[in-house]
Design a protein around this motif. Structure first.
Motif, PDB file in Angstrom:
ATOM      1  N   LYS A 439       0.845  -1.207   0.000  1.00 20.60           N
ATOM      2  CA  LYS A 439       0.000   0.000   0.000  1.00 20.60           C
ATOM      3  C   LYS A 439       0.885   1.263   0.000  1.00 20.60           C
ATOM      4  N   ALA A 440       1.944   1.208   0.827  1.00 22.94           N
ATOM      5  CA  ALA A 440       2.849   2.365   0.891  1.00 22.94           C
ATOM      6  C   ALA A 440       3.542   2.606  -0.446  1.00 22.94           C
ATOM      7  N   HIS A 441       3.622   1.544  -1.287  1.00 21.30           N
ATOM      8  CA  HIS A 441       4.211   1.693  -2.625  1.00 21.30           C
ATOM      9  C   HIS A 441       3.124   2.022  -3.665  1.00 21.30           C
ATOM     10  N   ASN A 442       1.952   2.415  -3.186  1.00 21.98           N
ATOM     11  CA  ASN A 442       0.786   2.719  -4.051  1.00 21.98           C
ATOM     12  C   ASN A 442       0.361   1.519  -4.897  1.00 21.98           C
ATOM     13  N   GLY A 443       0.593   0.348  -4.373  1.00 15.54           N
ATOM     14  CA  GLY A 443       0.228  -0.867  -5.104  1.00 15.54           C
ATOM     15  C   GLY A 443      -0.950  -1.567  -4.455  1.00 15.54           C
ATOM     16  N   SER A 444      -1.244  -2.763  -4.972  1.00 16.05           N
ATOM     17  CA  SER A 444      -2.348  -3.539  -4.385  1.00 16.05           C
ATOM     18  C   SER A 444      -1.956  -5.005  -4.344  1.00 16.05           C
ATOM     19  N   ILE A 445      -2.606  -5.738  -3.436  1.00 15.11           N
ATOM     20  CA  ILE A 445      -2.330  -7.180  -3.328  1.00 15.11           C
ATOM     21  C   ILE A 445      -3.655  -7.887  -3.165  1.00 15.11           C
ATOM     22  N   HIS A 446      -3.796  -9.000  -3.856  1.00 13.88           N
ATOM     23  CA  HIS A 446      -4.999  -9.792  -3.588  1.00 13.88           C
ATOM     24  C   HIS A 446      -4.716 -11.277  -3.765  1.00 13.88           C
ATOM     25  N   ILE A 447      -5.611 -12.046  -3.143  1.00 20.10           N
ATOM     26  CA  ILE A 447      -5.363 -13.488  -3.110  1.00 20.10           C
ATOM     27  C   ILE A 447      -6.488 -14.261  -3.771  1.00 20.10           C
ATOM     28  N   GLU A 448      -6.089 -15.329  -4.465  1.00 20.04           N
ATOM     29  CA  GLU A 448      -7.071 -16.296  -4.961  1.00 20.04           C
ATOM     30  C   GLU A 448      -6.578 -17.623  -4.419  1.00 20.04           C
ATOM     31  N   SER A 449      -7.484 -18.423  -3.900  1.00 15.76           N
ATOM     32  CA  SER A 449      -7.014 -19.675  -3.310  1.00 15.76           C
ATOM     33  C   SER A 449      -8.087 -20.742  -3.346  1.00 15.76           C
ATOM     34  N   GLU A 450      -7.630 -21.974  -3.366  1.00 19.12           N
ATOM     35  CA  GLU A 450      -8.536 -23.107  -3.299  1.00 19.12           C
ATOM     36  C   GLU A 450      -8.006 -24.016  -2.200  1.00 19.12           C
ATOM     37  N   VAL A 451      -8.884 -24.337  -1.242  1.00 18.02           N
ATOM     38  CA  VAL A 451      -8.447 -25.123  -0.085  1.00 18.02           C
ATOM     39  C   VAL A 451      -7.876 -26.474  -0.549  1.00 18.02           C
ATOM     40  N   ASN A 452      -6.749 -26.833   0.071  1.00 19.18           N
ATOM     41  CA  ASN A 452      -6.026 -28.088  -0.223  1.00 19.18           C
ATOM     42  C   ASN A 452      -5.509 -28.166  -1.659  1.00 19.18           C
ATOM     43  N   LYS A 453      -5.383 -27.034  -2.308  1.00 22.81           N
ATOM     44  CA  LYS A 453      -4.887 -27.076  -3.683  1.00 22.81           C
ATOM     45  C   LYS A 453      -3.790 -26.024  -3.902  1.00 22.81           C
ATOM     46  N   CYS A 454      -4.134 -24.757  -3.788  1.00 21.37           N
ATOM     47  CA  CYS A 454      -3.142 -23.726  -4.091  1.00 21.37           C
ATOM     48  C   CYS A 454      -3.564 -22.360  -3.571  1.00 21.37           C
ATOM     49  N   SER A 455      -2.581 -21.476  -3.534  1.00 19.99           N
ATOM     50  CA  SER A 455      -2.851 -20.072  -3.221  1.00 19.99           C
ATOM     51  C   SER A 455      -2.060 -19.242  -4.207  1.00 19.99           C
ATOM     52  N   LEU A 456      -2.705 -18.180  -4.711  1.00 22.92           N
ATOM     53  CA  LEU A 456      -1.999 -17.301  -5.648  1.00 22.92           C
ATOM     54  C   LEU A 456      -2.118 -15.870  -5.151  1.00 22.92           C
ATOM     55  N   PHE A 457      -0.954 -15.274  -4.843  1.00 26.89           N
ATOM     56  CA  PHE A 457      -0.928 -13.869  -4.425  1.00 26.89           C
ATOM     57  C   PHE A 457      -0.544 -13.033  -5.651  1.00 26.89           C
ATOM     58  N   THR A 458      -1.353 -12.005  -5.936  1.00 29.49           N
ATOM     59  CA  THR A 458      -1.036 -11.117  -7.059  1.00 29.49           C
ATOM     60  C   THR A 458      -0.759  -9.727  -6.505  1.00 29.49           C
ATOM     61  N   ILE A 459       0.424  -9.215  -6.838  1.00 31.10           N
ATOM     62  CA  ILE A 459       0.799  -7.869  -6.379  1.00 31.10           C
ATOM     63  C   ILE A 459       0.916  -6.979  -7.611  1.00 31.10           C
ATOM     64  N   LYS A 460       0.324  -5.782  -7.523  1.00 33.43           N
ATOM     65  CA  LYS A 460       0.447  -4.847  -8.648  1.00 33.43           C
ATOM     66  C   LYS A 460       1.065  -3.570  -8.123  1.00 33.43           C
ATOM     67  N   ILE A 461       2.139  -3.124  -8.790  1.00 38.58           N
ATOM     68  CA  ILE A 461       2.750  -1.850  -8.362  1.00 38.58           C
ATOM     69  C   ILE A 461       2.934  -0.949  -9.583  1.00 38.58           C
ATOM     70  N   PRO A 462       2.870   0.340  -9.352  1.00 40.90           N
ATOM     71  CA  PRO A 462       3.014   1.244 -10.506  1.00 40.90           C
ATOM     72  C   PRO A 462       4.448   1.247 -11.045  1.00 40.90           C
TER      73      PRO A 462
END
Ligand code: ADP
Length: 464
Positions: A439-462
């Motif tokens: 957030k301090a870098h003016n970016g965003s982070i969000h997660i998509e995940s499926e239990v017992n399978k995977c997690s995907l973190f997506t970070i977007k920065i300018p």
């Protein structure tokens, strides 16, 4: 606590239902009172509408006709039914005159709404000392409307009743004998009115009450909703804080216990004499001291919000910077069964980042992939330039995060409670810190995940 909140919610709903029932009862009562008052008010305005001198000639014409019909009836020239039929005809022919007088008079009464009005004959009785003769009674099927409008009486209201007595002479003919006789007559009438659109008028008069009640009701619902929501949030915060205290106590216990044993050992003569044992115990003290310091630093730094974090941004080349991070991470985890696939953009994109903070933020995500991973942990690290923003994707094949928890994992101190996760150490600060840094870098982070399978973190920065 959960039970208490459930009881509170049920009690609030019951109270709300009771309150609405009382309010509905009061409104219904007010409606009845307002309706009665309105009908009384209209009836008072209409009460003497027929007492105008212009109508006297009409009453006289009708009365004279009635006298003649009764004379015919008493002389057996016509039946009672015929009298009624003639009276009705006569009333119908006089009615247009009546209406024009009536409308003129009604206009002077300042009624702002339409009222239909009529005068019915209730009964006509020839009075006799021996036996009264009822010529007509409204109990009969054919009603006689003396004057006024023709309307259905189902929704009408009475205005007044009246009773006329009169004595009349008539010529009686019995065979060839002609005598003058007299009869007494009693005529009862009733006036009734039909107020058009009275419901609208009554509802209109209650509009402010309706609107006030609805607003008050919505306000009470809003207040209840807000209080209960607040209570649940407070409860969650209290739970999270308790969890945090338990976790930090647990984390502090081990180094403190080790330190206590190590200091006791250092006081022992045989250790003091043995140089090697002495320096090895001293190393333990130093390491545990460092561990304690790290823990305190972690709490201090990771608890900062994006507004409190002071960034020291520098220009970095994306592939060089991120490759180094992945290499360092691999090194620190070389004993784990870990595979990292690295798909970093070949192009050299210049980013402005606080090197230390951003690295720590990414490390938290990578650490979690191992902490909450399966035996054969696989991490996929990928970057790309998309829509003018720099995207970083970190995907793992770990235990995943449920949808409910996905919304909360970036909250301060939040840890997922279910399963055997409590075996994994943590303070619930890692992702909070990562979120604040992005957030301090003016970016965003969000997660998509499926239990017992995977997690995907997506970070977007300018990109500058
Ligand atoms: P901590 O790891 O100290 O508990 P974090 O803020 O790093 O705190 O993470 C919050 C919670 O999110 C963790 O308790 C864990 O349950 C969940 N979590 C984070 N990353 C992952 C992941 N990659 N896979 C599964 N669960 C995760």
């Amino acid at each position: 606590m959960k039970k208490k909140i459930a009881i509170l919610i049920i009690a609030s709903i019951v109270a709300l239902i009771a309150l609405s029932a009382i309010q509905a009862y009061l409104i219904a009562n007010t409606y009845e009172l307002k309706k009665k008052a309105f009908i009384k008010e209209t009836s008072n305005l209409m009460f003497d509408i027929n007492d105008i001198t212009e109508l006297d000639s009409l009453y006289n014409t009708w009365g004279d006709d009635l006298k003649n019909h009764i004379a015919d009836y008493l002389n057996n020239r016509i039946s009672k039914d015929e009298v009624v039929i003639r009276l009705k005809k006569q009333a119908d022919s006089l009615n247009p005159n009546y209406k024009s007088y009536f409308l003129k008079e009604q206009a002077t009464r300042n009624l702002n709404y339409d009222v239909d009005f009529k005068m019915n004959i209730k009964s006509i009785v020839i009075l006799d000392r021996l036996k009264n003769d009822t010529l007509y009674s409204s109990a009969n099927k054919t009603k006689i409307r003396l004057f006024g409008d023709d309307f259905d009486e189902a929704e009408s209201y009475p205005v007044n009743t009246s009773r006329w007595f009169s004595e009349h002479d008539f010529i009686e003919q019995k065979g060839t004998e002609i005598t003058t006789n007299s009869f007494d007559l009693e005529v009862k009438t009733e006036s009734i009115m039909l107020i058009k659109g009275w419901r609208h008028i009554v509802f209109g008069r209650m509009a402010s009450l309706f609107i006030g009640s609805v607003l008050l009701f919505l306000f009470v619902i809003g207040l209840m909703y807000y209080s209960i929501k607040n209570l649940i949030t407070q409860k969650k915060i209290a739970e999270i804080k308790t969890d945090f205290i338990n976790n930090i106590t647990h984390e502090l216990k081990t180094p403190l216990a080790t330190l206590s044993i190590a200091t006791k050992s250092l006081q022992k003569e045989e250790i003091k004499q043995n140089n090697e044992a002495f320096s090895s115990t001293l190393n333990i003290v130093e390491r545990q001291n460092e561990r304690l310091q790290k823990l305190i630093d972690q709490v201090m730094t990771n608890s900062l919000s994006s507004e409190e974090i002071v960034l020291n941004k520098e220009q970095v080349l994306d592939n060089e910077y991120f490759n180094n991070i992945i290499e360092d991470f691999k090194l620190s985890k070389q004993h784990n069964n870990l595979t990292i696939t690295n798909n970093i953009e070949a192009s050299e994109i210049v980013l402005r980042l606080d090197k230390f903070h951003f690295e720590t933020a990414l490390f938290n995500i990578l650490e979690n992939a191992v902490k909450y991973g399966v035996a054969e942990t696989e991490i996929n690290f990928k970057t790309e330039l998309k829509n003018g923003q720099y995207h970083l994707y970190i995907k793992d094949n770990g235990i995943g995060i449920s949808e409910k928890d996905q919304r909360l994992i970036f909250d301060k101190f939040y840890r997922v409670n279910d399963g055997d996760l409590h075996n994994v150490k943590g303070l619930g600060l890692g992702l909070y810190y990562t979120y604040q840094i992005i957030k301090a870098h003016n970016g965003s982070i969000h997660i998509e995940s499926e239990v017992n399978k995977c997690s995907l973190f997506t970070i977007k920065i300018p990109v500058n």
